[in-house]
Scaffold this motif. Structure first.
Motif, PDB file in Angstrom:
ATOM      1  N   MET A  48     -10.442 -47.768 -55.089  1.00  0.00           N
ATOM      2  CA  MET A  48     -10.457 -47.200 -53.739  1.00  0.00           C
ATOM      3  C   MET A  48      -9.401 -47.887 -52.894  1.00  0.00           C
ATOM      4  O   MET A  48      -8.866 -48.930 -53.276  1.00  0.00           O
ATOM      5  CB  MET A  48     -11.845 -47.356 -53.111  1.00  0.00           C
ATOM      6  N   SER A  49      -9.149 -47.293 -51.749  1.00  0.00           N
ATOM      7  CA  SER A  49      -8.194 -47.893 -50.817  1.00  0.00           C
ATOM      8  C   SER A  49      -8.863 -49.046 -50.072  1.00  0.00           C
ATOM      9  O   SER A  49     -10.092 -49.171 -50.050  1.00  0.00           O
ATOM     10  CB  SER A  49      -7.708 -46.845 -49.815  1.00  0.00           C
ATOM     11  N   GLU A  50      -8.047 -49.869 -49.448  1.00  0.00           N
ATOM     12  CA  GLU A  50      -8.590 -50.958 -48.640  1.00  0.00           C
ATOM     13  C   GLU A  50      -9.389 -50.412 -47.462  1.00  0.00           C
ATOM     14  O   GLU A  50     -10.401 -50.994 -47.072  1.00  0.00           O
ATOM     15  CB  GLU A  50      -7.461 -51.862 -48.156  1.00  0.00           C
ATOM     16  N   GLU A  51      -8.984 -49.271 -46.928  1.00  0.00           N
ATOM     17  CA  GLU A  51      -9.721 -48.650 -45.826  1.00  0.00           C
ATOM     18  C   GLU A  51     -11.098 -48.178 -46.286  1.00  0.00           C
ATOM     19  O   GLU A  51     -12.097 -48.349 -45.579  1.00  0.00           O
ATOM     20  CB  GLU A  51      -8.927 -47.473 -45.236  1.00  0.00           C
ATOM     21  N   GLN A  52     -11.165 -47.587 -47.470  1.00  0.00           N
ATOM     22  CA  GLN A  52     -12.456 -47.154 -48.000  1.00  0.00           C
ATOM     23  C   GLN A  52     -13.355 -48.357 -48.260  1.00  0.00           C
ATOM     24  O   GLN A  52     -14.553 -48.318 -47.964  1.00  0.00           O
ATOM     25  CB  GLN A  52     -12.271 -46.357 -49.296  1.00  0.00           C
ATOM     26  N   PHE A  53     -12.782 -49.421 -48.790  1.00  0.00           N
ATOM     27  CA  PHE A  53     -13.569 -50.626 -49.035  1.00  0.00           C
ATOM     28  C   PHE A  53     -14.056 -51.221 -47.710  1.00  0.00           C
ATOM     29  O   PHE A  53     -15.195 -51.667 -47.614  1.00  0.00           O
ATOM     30  CB  PHE A  53     -12.767 -51.654 -49.832  1.00  0.00           C
ATOM     31  N   ALA A  54     -13.208 -51.218 -46.695  1.00  0.00           N
ATOM     32  CA  ALA A  54     -13.611 -51.723 -45.375  1.00  0.00           C
ATOM     33  C   ALA A  54     -14.786 -50.925 -44.834  1.00  0.00           C
ATOM     34  O   ALA A  54     -15.711 -51.489 -44.232  1.00  0.00           O
ATOM     35  CB  ALA A  54     -12.433 -51.684 -44.404  1.00  0.00           C
ATOM     36  N   ALA A  58     -18.466 -52.352 -43.957  1.00  0.00           N
ATOM     37  CA  ALA A  58     -19.057 -52.115 -42.632  1.00  0.00           C
ATOM     38  C   ALA A  58     -20.444 -51.494 -42.759  1.00  0.00           C
ATOM     39  O   ALA A  58     -21.376 -51.883 -42.042  1.00  0.00           O
ATOM     40  CB  ALA A  58     -18.145 -51.219 -41.797  1.00  0.00           C
ATOM     41  N   GLN A  59     -20.597 -50.543 -43.673  1.00  0.00           N
ATOM     42  CA  GLN A  59     -21.910 -49.924 -43.873  1.00  0.00           C
ATOM     43  C   GLN A  59     -22.922 -50.932 -44.417  1.00  0.00           C
ATOM     44  O   GLN A  59     -24.082 -50.943 -44.000  1.00  0.00           O
ATOM     45  CB  GLN A  59     -21.788 -48.724 -44.805  1.00  0.00           C
ATOM     46  N   ALA A  60     -22.466 -51.793 -45.320  1.00  0.00           N
ATOM     47  CA  ALA A  60     -23.356 -52.824 -45.855  1.00  0.00           C
ATOM     48  C   ALA A  60     -23.784 -53.783 -44.745  1.00  0.00           C
ATOM     49  O   ALA A  60     -24.962 -54.140 -44.634  1.00  0.00           O
ATOM     50  CB  ALA A  60     -22.669 -53.577 -46.982  1.00  0.00           C
ATOM     51  N   LYS A  61     -22.833 -54.199 -43.911  1.00  0.00           N
ATOM     52  CA  LYS A  61     -23.153 -55.115 -42.818  1.00  0.00           C
ATOM     53  C   LYS A  61     -24.108 -54.494 -41.805  1.00  0.00           C
ATOM     54  O   LYS A  61     -24.933 -55.196 -41.215  1.00  0.00           O
ATOM     55  CB  LYS A  61     -21.876 -55.564 -42.104  1.00  0.00           C
ATOM     56  N   SER A  62     -24.012 -53.187 -41.604  1.00  0.00           N
ATOM     57  CA  SER A  62     -24.874 -52.524 -40.625  1.00  0.00           C
ATOM     58  C   SER A  62     -26.285 -52.285 -41.145  1.00  0.00           C
ATOM     59  O   SER A  62     -27.167 -51.890 -40.389  1.00  0.00           O
ATOM     60  CB  SER A  62     -24.261 -51.180 -40.210  1.00  0.00           C
ATOM     61  N   GLY A  63     -26.492 -52.517 -42.441  1.00  0.00           N
ATOM     62  CA  GLY A  63     -27.817 -52.312 -43.018  1.00  0.00           C
ATOM     63  C   GLY A  63     -28.000 -50.961 -43.674  1.00  0.00           C
ATOM     64  O   GLY A  63     -29.060 -50.672 -44.218  1.00  0.00           O
ATOM     65  N   ALA A  64     -26.983 -50.121 -43.642  1.00  0.00           N
ATOM     66  CA  ALA A  64     -27.107 -48.763 -44.190  1.00  0.00           C
ATOM     67  C   ALA A  64     -27.382 -48.757 -45.696  1.00  0.00           C
ATOM     68  O   ALA A  64     -27.915 -47.778 -46.212  1.00  0.00           O
ATOM     69  CB  ALA A  64     -25.833 -47.965 -43.891  1.00  0.00           C
ATOM     70  N   LEU A  65     -27.047 -49.834 -46.378  1.00  0.00           N
ATOM     71  CA  LEU A  65     -27.246 -49.882 -47.830  1.00  0.00           C
ATOM     72  C   LEU A  65     -28.447 -50.727 -48.238  1.00  0.00           C
ATOM     73  O   LEU A  65     -28.726 -50.872 -49.429  1.00  0.00           O
ATOM     74  CB  LEU A  65     -25.982 -50.422 -48.511  1.00  0.00           C
ATOM     75  N   ASP A  66     -29.179 -51.251 -47.267  1.00  0.00           N
ATOM     76  CA  ASP A  66     -30.298 -52.139 -47.573  1.00  0.00           C
ATOM     77  C   ASP A  66     -31.352 -51.486 -48.452  1.00  0.00           C
ATOM     78  O   ASP A  66     -31.987 -52.154 -49.264  1.00  0.00           O
ATOM     79  CB  ASP A  66     -30.959 -52.643 -46.287  1.00  0.00           C
ATOM     80  N   ARG A  67     -31.548 -50.193 -48.330  1.00  0.00           N
ATOM     81  CA  ARG A  67     -32.583 -49.524 -49.128  1.00  0.00           C
ATOM     82  C   ARG A  67     -32.256 -49.561 -50.622  1.00  0.00           C
ATOM     83  O   ARG A  67     -33.127 -49.320 -51.461  1.00  0.00           O
ATOM     84  CB  ARG A  67     -32.782 -48.089 -48.658  1.00  0.00           C
TER      85      ARG A  67
END
Length: 73
Positions: A48-54, A58-67
């Motif tokens: 992936m691109s660096e933007e996609q990884f960023a 960001a989604q991981a930090k926001s908790g969106a992936l916690d589930r």
């Protein structure tokens, strides 16, 4: 002498065994849309691109992936 063109390892996930744990690499010589590479322990990979990884970070930090994480009770 040719310059080293191997991807730079950034992180290893697990690392508590000798099974070829998933790893995160950055390849500065890859096309921009494939610069970040995540390899699985069975040889598959995602690029992936660096933007996609960023965005992923960001989604991981926001908790969106916690589930997706497994917690023991």
């Amino acid at each position: 002498m040719a310059a080293d063109v191997s991807p730079e390892p950034v992180a290893t996930f697990c690392g508590d065994c000798d099974c070829g744990c998933p790893q995160l690499f950055v390849d500065p010589h890859a096309p921009a849309d494939k610069r970040v590479r995540i390899t699985a322990d069975f040889g598959q990979q995602v690029q992936m691109s660096e933007e996609q990884f960023a965005d992923l970070v960001a989604q991981a930090k926001s908790g969106a992936l916690d589930r997706l994480t497994v917690t023991s009770v």
